[in-house]
Design an enzyme around this catalytic site. Sequence first.
Site, PDB file in Angstrom:
ATOM      1  N   SER A  48       0.846  -1.184   0.000  1.00 33.61           N
ATOM      2  CA  SER A  48       0.000   0.000   0.000  1.00 33.61           C
ATOM      3  C   SER A  48       0.881   1.234   0.000  1.00 33.61           C
ATOM      4  CB  SER A  48      -0.917   0.005   1.224  1.00 33.61           C
ATOM      5  OG  SER A  48      -1.723   1.168   1.243  1.00 33.61           O
ATOM      6  N   HIS A 104      -1.999   7.292  -5.042  1.00 32.24           N
ATOM      7  CA  HIS A 104      -2.261   6.123  -4.202  1.00 32.24           C
ATOM      8  C   HIS A 104      -2.110   4.877  -5.052  1.00 32.24           C
ATOM      9  CE1 HIS A 104      -5.422   3.006  -3.451  1.00 32.24           C
ATOM     10  NE2 HIS A 104      -4.811   2.953  -2.278  1.00 32.24           N
ATOM     11  N   HIS A 111     -20.689  12.362  -0.053  1.00 34.15           N
ATOM     12  CA  HIS A 111     -21.125  13.556   0.672  1.00 34.15           C
ATOM     13  C   HIS A 111     -20.589  14.846   0.054  1.00 34.15           C
ATOM     14  CE1 HIS A 111     -17.249  12.718   2.787  1.00 34.15           C
ATOM     15  NE2 HIS A 111     -17.181  14.034   2.882  1.00 34.15           N
TER      16      HIS A 111
END
Length: 296
Positions: free
Chosen positions: A118, A132, A196
Amino acid sequence: MSDEMKTEKETAAAWFRTLRDEIVASFEDLEDTLTDGPTADMPAGRFEVSETTRTADDGGDAGGGLMSVMRGGRVFEKVGVNISTVYGKLGDAAQKAMAARGVPGMDDDPRFWASGISLVAHMQNPHAPAVHMNTRMFWTPHAWWFGGGSDLNPCLEYADDTAHFHGTQKKHLDSHGAELYPALKEWADEYFYIPHRKRARGVGGIFMDDRNTGDWAKDFALTQDIGRAFLPAYVPLVEKRRGTDWSEADKNAQLVHRGLYAEYNLVYDRGTKFGLATGHDADAVLMSLPPMAKWV
């Protein structure tokens, strides 16, 4: 299915370690070769490496990994490249999550094994994009699968950077079928969306999860090519932007965008939730968070 898949597990874990080593060396080279721009006079950054551990509920060994973090470099303000191999028994909440994803038999035998890499990079220069990447293999006695991908998160967007990032990924995936890149791109667009805020957290990339075609070698080869695509997709963008002059407005835009990134990782990211739920080292799980951010 073999109860343990011992050879396959060892092969996957070794690959994630190899990829980690290549990325760490490449990122330190980016630090060494920066010769001009606002941060060129800073000391070149280096990764600090520490071991991480996971303790089973009974106090026994449950695996661990390496956490490699660079802070305050010329190019990278904060970047983490973590690998881990963990195992044990899933708790009740994790068992329910696995059952909800269609994994049978978790109530009878909740053992699991997971290995992966990761990476999250937050940049000094607002013109250089954050990024990422992760790839992983997950095993239970009832099923195995691969997952992961990479996505670009610029605060100041450049269309040619986005095109290069996506084009490089497509080249690496096309040998696995012309339909694959469009499907994984669409999956990334859906996964890295912040409901959101009603917007994506970046300019996308590729993403997959629960990949099990029944052919372990084929699925592992795809996972490797997702990893191999990362450096050629990303490093040229950093080389192009790392020495660019920036303004106070540019830096402010970067900090606000980092707030968006933090919101996604804390509220929605599946890997963050899994790592914390299974008792992995919290610092390693949360290394994706930026060193500084702001909200308006």
